[in-house]
Design a protein around this motif. Structure first.
Motif, PDB file in Angstrom:
ATOM      1  N   LEU A 134       0.822  -1.218   0.000  1.00  0.00           N
ATOM      2  CA  LEU A 134       0.000   0.000   0.000  1.00  0.00           C
ATOM      3  C   LEU A 134       0.853   1.263   0.000  1.00  0.00           C
ATOM      4  CD1 LEU A 134      -2.867  -1.018   2.465  1.00  0.00           C
ATOM      5  CD2 LEU A 134      -2.949  -0.875  -0.028  1.00  0.00           C
ATOM      6  N   LEU A 135       2.174   1.092  -0.141  1.00  0.00           N
ATOM      7  CA  LEU A 135       3.052   2.271  -0.168  1.00  0.00           C
ATOM      8  C   LEU A 135       3.676   2.409  -1.554  1.00  0.00           C
ATOM      9  CD1 LEU A 135       4.552   4.612   1.287  1.00  0.00           C
ATOM     10  CD2 LEU A 135       6.326   2.949   1.906  1.00  0.00           C
ATOM     11  N   GLU A 136       3.694   3.646  -2.050  1.00  0.00           N
ATOM     12  CA  GLU A 136       4.368   3.931  -3.311  1.00  0.00           C
ATOM     13  C   GLU A 136       5.307   5.109  -3.094  1.00  0.00           C
ATOM     14  OE1 GLU A 136       3.057   3.535  -7.796  1.00  0.00           O
ATOM     15  OE2 GLU A 136       1.988   5.221  -6.905  1.00  0.00           O
ATOM     16  N   LEU A 137       6.503   5.044  -3.664  1.00  0.00           N
ATOM     17  CA  LEU A 137       7.430   6.171  -3.597  1.00  0.00           C
ATOM     18  C   LEU A 137       7.448   6.861  -4.940  1.00  0.00           C
ATOM     19  CD1 LEU A 137      10.511   4.595  -1.739  1.00  0.00           C
ATOM     20  CD2 LEU A 137       8.507   5.733  -0.753  1.00  0.00           C
ATOM     21  N   GLU A 138       7.304   8.195  -4.932  1.00  0.00           N
ATOM     22  CA  GLU A 138       7.368   8.960  -6.177  1.00  0.00           C
ATOM     23  C   GLU A 138       8.731   9.633  -6.265  1.00  0.00           C
ATOM     24  OE1 GLU A 138       4.119  11.608  -6.916  1.00  0.00           O
ATOM     25  OE2 GLU A 138       2.615  10.026  -6.658  1.00  0.00           O
ATOM     26  N   ILE A 139       9.433   9.329  -7.321  1.00  0.00           N
ATOM     27  CA  ILE A 139      10.780   9.864  -7.524  1.00  0.00           C
ATOM     28  C   ILE A 139      10.786  10.585  -8.856  1.00  0.00           C
ATOM     29  CG2 ILE A 139      13.205   9.216  -7.820  1.00  0.00           C
ATOM     30  CD1 ILE A 139      12.283   6.607  -6.207  1.00  0.00           C
ATOM     31  N   THR A 140      11.311  11.806  -8.895  1.00  0.00           N
ATOM     32  CA  THR A 140      11.265  12.527 -10.172  1.00  0.00           C
ATOM     33  C   THR A 140      12.164  11.839 -11.188  1.00  0.00           C
ATOM     34  OG1 THR A 140      13.017  14.026  -9.517  1.00  0.00           O
ATOM     35  CG2 THR A 140      10.760  14.780  -9.148  1.00  0.00           C
TER      36      THR A 140
ATOM     37  N   ARG B 293      11.792  -2.082  -3.814  1.00  0.00           N
ATOM     38  CA  ARG B 293      10.707  -2.671  -4.584  1.00  0.00           C
ATOM     39  C   ARG B 293      10.499  -4.141  -4.206  1.00  0.00           C
ATOM     40  NH1 ARG B 293      10.384  -3.845 -10.250  1.00  0.00           N
ATOM     41  NH2 ARG B 293       8.221  -3.628 -10.954  1.00  0.00           N
ATOM     42  N   ASP B 294      11.594  -4.803  -3.832  1.00  0.00           N
ATOM     43  CA  ASP B 294      11.499  -6.201  -3.402  1.00  0.00           C
ATOM     44  C   ASP B 294      10.656  -6.360  -2.138  1.00  0.00           C
ATOM     45  OD1 ASP B 294      13.001  -7.018  -5.540  1.00  0.00           O
ATOM     46  OD2 ASP B 294      14.892  -7.169  -4.428  1.00  0.00           O
ATOM     47  N   LEU B 295      10.531  -5.273  -1.359  1.00  0.00           N
ATOM     48  CA  LEU B 295       9.689  -5.319  -0.156  1.00  0.00           C
ATOM     49  C   LEU B 295       8.210  -5.364  -0.520  1.00  0.00           C
ATOM     50  CD1 LEU B 295      11.372  -2.434   1.926  1.00  0.00           C
ATOM     51  CD2 LEU B 295      11.695  -4.892   2.251  1.00  0.00           C
ATOM     52  N   GLY B 296       7.901  -5.036  -1.793  1.00  0.00           N
ATOM     53  CA  GLY B 296       6.504  -4.946  -2.214  1.00  0.00           C
ATOM     54  C   GLY B 296       6.076  -3.504  -2.412  1.00  0.00           C
ATOM     55  N   VAL B 297       6.960  -2.570  -2.048  1.00  0.00           N
ATOM     56  CA  VAL B 297       6.678  -1.138  -2.212  1.00  0.00           C
ATOM     57  C   VAL B 297       6.760  -0.796  -3.701  1.00  0.00           C
ATOM     58  CG1 VAL B 297       7.557   1.191  -1.685  1.00  0.00           C
ATOM     59  CG2 VAL B 297       7.612  -0.601   0.076  1.00  0.00           C
ATOM     60  N   ARG B 298       5.804   0.032  -4.175  1.00  0.00           N
ATOM     61  CA  ARG B 298       5.837   0.401  -5.596  1.00  0.00           C
ATOM     62  C   ARG B 298       6.679   1.653  -5.813  1.00  0.00           C
ATOM     63  NH1 ARG B 298       0.763  -2.871  -7.364  1.00  0.00           N
ATOM     64  NH2 ARG B 298       0.915  -4.119  -5.482  1.00  0.00           N
ATOM     65  N   ILE B 299       7.180   1.767  -7.019  1.00  0.00           N
ATOM     66  CA  ILE B 299       7.989   2.943  -7.383  1.00  0.00           C
ATOM     67  C   ILE B 299       7.315   3.639  -8.567  1.00  0.00           C
ATOM     68  CG2 ILE B 299      10.245   3.774  -8.150  1.00  0.00           C
ATOM     69  CD1 ILE B 299      10.646   2.384  -5.536  1.00  0.00           C
ATOM     70  N   ALA B 300       7.130   4.950  -8.424  1.00  0.00           N
ATOM     71  CA  ALA B 300       6.567   5.736  -9.520  1.00  0.00           C
ATOM     72  C   ALA B 300       7.590   6.773  -9.973  1.00  0.00           C
ATOM     73  CB  ALA B 300       5.297   6.456  -9.059  1.00  0.00           C
ATOM     74  N   ILE B 301       7.632   7.012 -11.279  1.00  0.00           N
ATOM     75  CA  ILE B 301       8.461   8.102 -11.784  1.00  0.00           C
ATOM     76  C   ILE B 301       7.581   9.330 -11.938  1.00  0.00           C
ATOM     77  CG2 ILE B 301       9.892   8.917 -13.690  1.00  0.00           C
ATOM     78  CD1 ILE B 301      11.105   6.257 -13.854  1.00  0.00           C
ATOM     79  N   ASP B 302       7.954  10.371 -11.194  1.00  0.00           N
ATOM     80  CA  ASP B 302       7.166  11.601 -11.116  1.00  0.00           C
ATOM     81  C   ASP B 302       7.609  12.564 -12.207  1.00  0.00           C
ATOM     82  OD1 ASP B 302       5.336  13.329 -10.062  1.00  0.00           O
ATOM     83  OD2 ASP B 302       6.328  13.556  -8.116  1.00  0.00           O
ATOM     84  N   ASP B 303       6.720  13.479 -12.573  1.00  0.00           N
ATOM     85  CA  ASP B 303       7.041  14.527 -13.555  1.00  0.00           C
ATOM     86  C   ASP B 303       7.615  13.921 -14.829  1.00  0.00           C
ATOM     87  OD1 ASP B 303       6.341  16.107 -11.426  1.00  0.00           O
ATOM     88  OD2 ASP B 303       8.366  16.789 -10.984  1.00  0.00           O
ATOM     89  N   PHE B 304       7.054  12.794 -15.251  1.00  0.00           N
ATOM     90  CA  PHE B 304       7.617  12.100 -16.403  1.00  0.00           C
ATOM     91  C   PHE B 304       7.531  12.989 -17.643  1.00  0.00           C
ATOM     92  CE2 PHE B 304       7.480   9.089 -19.991  1.00  0.00           C
ATOM     93  CZ  PHE B 304       8.724   8.536 -19.801  1.00  0.00           C
ATOM     94  N   GLY B 305       8.630  13.052 -18.388  1.00  0.00           N
ATOM     95  CA  GLY B 305       8.691  13.867 -19.589  1.00  0.00           C
ATOM     96  C   GLY B 305       9.476  15.148 -19.395  1.00  0.00           C
ATOM     97  N   THR B 306       9.755  15.501 -18.138  1.00  0.00           N
ATOM     98  CA  THR B 306      10.466  16.768 -17.896  1.00  0.00           C
ATOM     99  C   THR B 306      11.964  16.559 -17.656  1.00  0.00           C
ATOM    100  OG1 THR B 306      10.105  16.684 -15.508  1.00  0.00           O
ATOM    101  CG2 THR B 306       8.421  17.792 -16.822  1.00  0.00           C
TER     102      THR B 306
END
Ligand code: C2E
Ligand code: CA
Ligand code: CA
Length: 262
Positions: free
Chosen positions: A124-130, A149-162
Protein backbone atom coordinates in the motif's frame (compact mmCIF):
# COMPACT_ATOMS: atom_id res chain seq x y z
CA UNK A 1 14.77 36.05 3.99
CA UNK A 2 16.03 32.59 3.07
CA UNK A 3 17.97 32.23 6.27
CA UNK A 4 15.01 33.25 8.40
CA UNK A 5 12.82 30.80 6.55
CA UNK A 6 15.38 28.05 7.10
CA UNK A 7 15.60 28.79 10.84
CA UNK A 8 11.80 28.94 11.06
CA UNK A 9 11.55 25.64 9.21
CA UNK A 10 14.03 23.92 11.49
CA UNK A 11 12.10 25.09 14.55
CA UNK A 12 8.74 24.46 12.86
CA UNK A 13 9.52 20.81 12.15
CA UNK A 14 10.26 20.36 15.85
CA UNK A 15 7.08 22.18 16.83
CA UNK A 16 4.94 19.96 14.64
CA UNK A 17 4.02 22.62 12.10
CA UNK A 18 4.08 20.24 9.14
CA UNK A 19 0.85 18.66 7.97
CA UNK A 20 -0.13 16.40 5.11
CA UNK A 21 -2.90 16.79 2.61
CA UNK A 22 -3.88 13.91 0.35
CA UNK A 23 -4.83 14.18 -3.30
CA UNK A 24 -6.99 11.36 -4.67
CA UNK A 25 -6.14 9.40 -7.81
CA UNK A 26 -8.99 7.63 -9.58
CA UNK A 27 -9.37 4.88 -12.13
CA UNK A 28 -9.76 6.62 -15.49
CA UNK A 29 -12.61 4.37 -16.61
CA UNK A 30 -14.61 3.77 -13.46
CA UNK A 31 -13.77 6.90 -11.44
CA UNK A 32 -13.10 4.79 -8.37
CA UNK A 33 -10.51 5.84 -5.83
CA UNK A 34 -7.26 3.99 -6.56
CA UNK A 35 -4.88 5.79 -4.22
CA UNK A 36 -3.76 9.11 -2.79
CA UNK A 37 -0.62 11.22 -2.96
CA UNK A 38 0.61 12.75 0.28
CA UNK A 39 1.53 16.43 -0.18
CA UNK A 40 3.27 18.29 2.61
CA UNK A 41 2.18 21.70 3.91
CA UNK A 42 3.87 23.94 6.42
CA UNK A 43 1.61 25.74 8.81
CA UNK A 44 3.76 28.77 9.61
CA UNK A 45 2.61 30.64 12.74
CA UNK A 46 2.82 34.04 10.98
CA UNK A 47 2.83 33.38 7.24
CA UNK A 48 0.04 30.82 7.34
CA UNK A 49 0.08 27.83 5.02
CA UNK A 50 3.34 27.70 3.03
CA UNK A 51 3.38 25.69 -0.22
CA UNK A 52 6.10 23.05 -0.68
CA UNK A 53 7.53 24.81 -3.72
CA UNK A 54 8.55 27.59 -1.35
CA UNK A 55 10.25 25.50 1.32
CA UNK A 56 11.31 22.18 -0.23
CA UNK A 57 14.16 23.83 -2.21
CA UNK A 58 15.40 25.49 1.00
CA UNK A 59 15.07 22.20 2.83
CA UNK A 60 17.05 20.44 0.11
CA UNK A 61 19.89 22.92 0.34
CA UNK A 62 20.08 22.87 4.11
CA UNK A 63 19.73 19.13 4.62
CA UNK A 64 16.41 19.57 6.43
CA UNK A 65 14.80 17.57 3.63
CA UNK A 66 15.87 14.37 5.40
CA UNK A 67 13.82 15.25 8.45
CA UNK A 68 10.87 16.29 6.32
CA UNK A 69 10.85 13.21 4.13
CA UNK A 70 11.25 10.94 7.15
CA UNK A 71 8.32 12.61 8.90
CA UNK A 72 6.17 12.53 5.75
CA UNK A 73 6.95 8.87 5.16
CA UNK A 74 5.99 7.79 8.67
CA UNK A 75 2.91 10.03 8.87
CA UNK A 76 1.61 8.86 5.49
CA UNK A 77 2.21 5.20 6.40
CA UNK A 78 0.31 5.65 9.67
CA UNK A 79 -2.55 7.34 7.82
CA UNK A 80 -2.63 4.57 5.22
CA UNK A 81 -2.75 1.97 7.95
CA UNK A 82 -5.59 3.83 9.70
CA UNK A 83 -7.56 4.03 6.44
CA UNK A 84 -7.18 0.33 5.81
CA UNK A 85 -9.15 -0.21 9.03
CA UNK A 86 -11.75 2.47 8.22
CA UNK A 87 -14.76 2.80 5.96
CA UNK A 88 -12.51 4.04 3.15
CA UNK A 89 -10.72 0.71 2.97
CA UNK A 90 -7.27 -0.09 1.67
CA UNK A 91 -5.97 3.04 -0.07
CA UNK A 92 -2.47 2.95 -1.53
CA UNK A 93 -0.53 6.00 -0.34
CA UNK A 94 2.16 7.66 -2.46
CA UNK A 95 4.95 9.69 -0.91
CA UNK A 96 7.35 12.05 -2.68
CA UNK A 97 11.02 11.34 -2.17
CA UNK A 98 13.49 14.11 -2.84
CA UNK A 99 16.20 13.26 -5.35
CA UNK A 100 18.77 14.15 -2.72
CA UNK A 101 17.50 11.39 -0.51
CA UNK A 102 17.73 8.79 -3.16
CA UNK A 103 21.49 8.82 -3.14
CA UNK A 104 21.62 8.48 0.60
CA UNK A 105 21.43 4.78 1.15
CA UNK A 106 19.46 5.07 4.35
CA UNK A 107 16.31 5.37 2.24
CA UNK A 108 15.59 1.64 2.37
CA UNK A 109 16.16 1.64 6.13
CA UNK A 110 13.80 4.55 6.56
CA UNK A 111 11.19 2.83 4.45
CA UNK A 112 11.56 -0.36 6.50
CA UNK A 113 11.35 1.71 9.67
CA UNK A 114 8.19 3.52 8.62
CA UNK A 115 6.55 0.25 7.57
CA UNK A 116 7.47 -1.42 10.86
CA UNK A 117 6.37 1.52 13.01
CA UNK A 118 3.07 1.95 11.21
CA UNK A 119 2.21 -1.65 10.42
CA UNK A 120 1.23 -0.62 6.89
CA UNK A 121 1.13 -3.35 4.25
CA UNK A 122 4.16 -2.54 2.02
CA UNK A 123 2.00 -3.06 -1.05
CA UNK A 124 0.00 0.00 0.00
CA UNK A 125 3.05 2.27 -0.17
CA UNK A 126 4.37 3.93 -3.31
CA UNK A 127 7.43 6.17 -3.60
CA UNK A 128 7.37 8.96 -6.18
CA UNK A 129 10.78 9.86 -7.52
CA UNK A 130 11.26 12.53 -10.17
CA UNK A 131 12.49 11.39 -13.51
CA UNK A 132 15.63 13.50 -13.36
CA UNK A 133 16.52 11.94 -10.00
CA UNK A 134 15.61 8.37 -10.88
CA UNK A 135 16.74 7.61 -14.39
CA UNK A 136 20.41 8.61 -14.18
CA UNK A 137 20.86 6.31 -11.20
CA UNK A 138 23.22 3.43 -11.59
CA UNK A 139 24.95 0.83 -9.48
CA UNK A 140 24.24 1.14 -5.78
CA UNK A 141 21.38 3.57 -6.13
CA UNK A 142 19.67 1.30 -8.61
CA UNK A 143 20.19 -1.70 -6.29
CA UNK A 144 18.70 0.40 -3.52
CA UNK A 145 15.54 1.08 -5.52
CA UNK A 146 15.34 -2.58 -6.43
CA UNK A 147 15.67 -3.62 -2.79
CA UNK A 148 12.84 -1.26 -1.80
CA UNK A 149 10.71 -2.67 -4.58
CA UNK A 150 11.50 -6.20 -3.40
CA UNK A 151 9.69 -5.32 -0.16
CA UNK A 152 6.50 -4.95 -2.21
CA UNK A 153 6.68 -1.14 -2.21
CA UNK A 154 5.84 0.40 -5.60
CA UNK A 155 7.99 2.94 -7.38
CA UNK A 156 6.57 5.74 -9.52
CA UNK A 157 8.46 8.10 -11.78
CA UNK A 158 7.17 11.60 -11.12
CA UNK A 159 7.04 14.53 -13.56
CA UNK A 160 7.62 12.10 -16.40
CA UNK A 161 8.69 13.87 -19.59
CA UNK A 162 10.47 16.77 -17.90
CA UNK A 163 13.77 15.09 -17.10
CA UNK A 164 16.29 13.75 -19.50
CA UNK A 165 14.42 10.65 -20.56
CA UNK A 166 16.92 8.15 -21.62
CA UNK A 167 14.19 5.91 -22.87
CA UNK A 168 16.46 2.91 -23.26
CA UNK A 169 17.18 3.10 -19.52
CA UNK A 170 13.50 2.86 -18.67
CA UNK A 171 13.43 -0.72 -19.86
CA UNK A 172 14.39 -2.92 -16.95
CA UNK A 173 14.26 0.02 -14.53
CA UNK A 174 12.62 -0.99 -11.22
CA UNK A 175 9.43 1.00 -11.68
CA UNK A 176 5.67 0.37 -11.62
CA UNK A 177 4.11 3.71 -12.55
CA UNK A 178 4.76 6.69 -14.80
CA UNK A 179 3.20 10.00 -13.82
CA UNK A 180 2.79 12.21 -16.87
CA UNK A 181 3.75 15.75 -15.89
CA UNK A 182 0.91 18.25 -15.87
CA UNK A 183 2.63 20.43 -18.49
CA UNK A 184 1.81 17.72 -21.06
CA UNK A 185 -1.74 17.27 -19.84
CA UNK A 186 -2.19 21.02 -20.27
CA UNK A 187 -1.49 20.56 -24.00
CA UNK A 188 -4.77 18.66 -24.33
CA UNK A 189 -7.16 21.40 -25.38
CA UNK A 190 -9.70 19.56 -27.48
CA UNK A 191 -10.91 16.01 -27.67
CA UNK A 192 -10.31 15.80 -31.39
CA UNK A 193 -6.94 17.52 -31.77
CA UNK A 194 -4.25 15.06 -30.85
CA UNK A 195 -1.59 15.76 -28.24
CA UNK A 196 1.12 13.58 -29.79
CA UNK A 197 3.54 13.63 -26.87
CA UNK A 198 0.85 12.50 -24.43
CA UNK A 199 -0.20 9.78 -26.88
CA UNK A 200 3.40 8.60 -27.21
CA UNK A 201 4.02 8.57 -23.46
CA UNK A 202 0.87 6.54 -22.78
CA UNK A 203 1.62 4.08 -25.60
CA UNK A 204 5.20 3.63 -24.48
CA UNK A 205 4.33 3.21 -20.81
CA UNK A 206 1.57 0.71 -21.52
CA UNK A 207 3.95 -1.11 -23.87
CA UNK A 208 6.40 -1.47 -21.00
CA UNK A 209 3.61 -2.83 -18.80
CA UNK A 210 3.51 0.23 -16.55
CA UNK A 211 0.60 2.04 -14.97
CA UNK A 212 0.13 5.53 -16.39
CA UNK A 213 -1.15 8.32 -14.17
CA UNK A 214 -1.98 11.72 -15.68
CA UNK A 215 -1.29 14.61 -13.31
CA UNK A 216 -2.99 17.98 -13.24
CA UNK A 217 -6.21 16.95 -14.99
CA UNK A 218 -8.35 20.06 -14.80
CA UNK A 219 -10.95 19.78 -17.55
CA UNK A 220 -13.57 17.36 -18.75
CA UNK A 221 -12.00 17.53 -22.22
CA UNK A 222 -8.68 16.33 -20.79
CA UNK A 223 -10.40 13.55 -18.87
CA UNK A 224 -12.25 12.24 -21.90
CA UNK A 225 -9.13 12.45 -24.06
CA UNK A 226 -7.06 10.48 -21.54
CA UNK A 227 -9.76 7.83 -21.09
CA UNK A 228 -9.90 7.34 -24.85
CA UNK A 229 -6.12 6.84 -24.93
CA UNK A 230 -6.33 4.20 -22.16
CA UNK A 231 -4.52 6.23 -19.54
CA UNK A 232 -4.81 4.18 -16.31
CA UNK A 233 -5.46 6.77 -13.60
CA UNK A 234 -6.25 10.47 -13.26
CA UNK A 235 -5.19 13.01 -10.66
CA UNK A 236 -5.99 16.71 -10.66
CA UNK A 237 -8.31 19.48 -9.60
CA UNK A 238 -11.10 18.09 -11.80
CA UNK A 239 -11.26 15.09 -9.49
CA UNK A 240 -10.19 16.74 -6.24
CA UNK A 241 -7.72 19.20 -4.78
CA UNK A 242 -5.41 17.88 -2.07
CA UNK A 243 -7.65 17.46 1.01
CA UNK A 244 -7.45 16.53 4.68
CA UNK A 245 -7.80 12.88 5.74
CA UNK A 246 -11.19 13.72 7.26
CA UNK A 247 -12.44 15.22 4.00
CA UNK A 248 -11.16 12.20 2.11
CA UNK A 249 -13.13 9.84 4.33
CA UNK A 250 -16.26 11.98 3.94
CA UNK A 251 -15.87 12.15 0.16
CA UNK A 252 -14.97 8.57 -0.59
CA UNK A 253 -16.67 6.58 2.13
CA UNK A 254 -19.70 6.06 -0.05
CA UNK A 255 -17.68 4.78 -2.98
CA UNK A 256 -17.27 1.08 -3.55
CA UNK A 257 -14.05 -0.22 -2.05
CA UNK A 258 -11.22 -0.86 -4.42
CA UNK A 259 -10.32 -4.50 -4.74
CA UNK A 260 -7.73 -5.61 -2.22
CA UNK A 261 -4.23 -5.26 -3.62
CA UNK A 262 -3.23 -8.55 -5.18
P1 C2E B 1 4.34 17.03 -7.42
O1 C2E B 1 4.84 15.81 -6.74
O2 C2E B 1 4.37 17.04 -8.90
O3 C2E B 1 2.87 17.24 -6.86
C1 C2E B 1 1.79 17.66 -7.64
C2 C2E B 1 1.52 19.13 -7.45
O4 C2E B 1 0.54 19.55 -8.40
C3 C2E B 1 0.93 19.44 -6.07
O5 C2E B 1 1.39 20.73 -5.69
C4 C2E B 1 -0.56 19.48 -6.36
O6 C2E B 1 -1.29 20.25 -5.45
C5 C2E B 1 -0.56 20.12 -7.74
N1 C2E B 1 -1.77 19.81 -8.51
C6 C2E B 1 -2.56 18.73 -8.38
N2 C2E B 1 -3.57 18.76 -9.26
C7 C2E B 1 -3.41 19.89 -9.98
C8 C2E B 1 -4.15 20.49 -11.06
O7 C2E B 1 -5.16 19.97 -11.55
N3 C2E B 1 -3.68 21.66 -11.55
C9 C2E B 1 -2.57 22.26 -11.04
N4 C2E B 1 -2.20 23.43 -11.57
N5 C2E B 1 -1.83 21.73 -10.03
C10 C2E B 1 -2.26 20.55 -9.51
P2 C2E B 1 2.03 20.96 -4.26
O8 C2E B 1 1.27 20.20 -3.23
O9 C2E B 1 2.17 22.44 -4.11
O10 C2E B 1 3.45 20.28 -4.37
C11 C2E B 1 4.44 20.82 -5.22
C12 C2E B 1 5.67 19.93 -5.24
O11 C2E B 1 6.33 19.92 -3.99
C13 C2E B 1 5.35 18.48 -5.55
O12 C2E B 1 5.16 18.32 -6.89
C14 C2E B 1 6.59 17.79 -4.98
O13 C2E B 1 7.64 17.85 -5.92
C15 C2E B 1 6.96 18.66 -3.80
N6 C2E B 1 6.45 18.01 -2.57
C16 C2E B 1 5.21 18.03 -2.05
N7 C2E B 1 5.16 17.30 -0.92
C17 C2E B 1 6.41 16.78 -0.72
C18 C2E B 1 7.00 15.92 0.28
O14 C2E B 1 6.37 15.45 1.21
N8 C2E B 1 8.34 15.62 0.13
C19 C2E B 1 9.09 16.10 -0.92
N9 C2E B 1 10.37 15.75 -0.98
N10 C2E B 1 8.54 16.88 -1.87
C20 C2E B 1 7.23 17.23 -1.79
CA1 CA C 1 4.52 13.70 -6.81
CA1 CA D 1 4.45 15.50 -10.45
Amino acid sequence: ERLTLEQDLRAGIGRGELTLLYQPKVDARTGRLTGVEALVRWNHPVRGLVAPDEFIPIAEQSGLINDIDTWVLLTACRQGEAWSRSAVGAVPVAVNVSGRNLVSCSLSERVLDALAQSGLDPRLLELEITESAAIPQQGRALDLLQSIRDLGVRIAIDDFGTGYSVLSRLQGFPVDTLKIDLSFVRAIVSENDSAPIVDAMIAMGLGLGLKIVAEGVETEVQRRYLVKRHCSELQGYLISRPITPEALVAQFRAMPRIAAVA
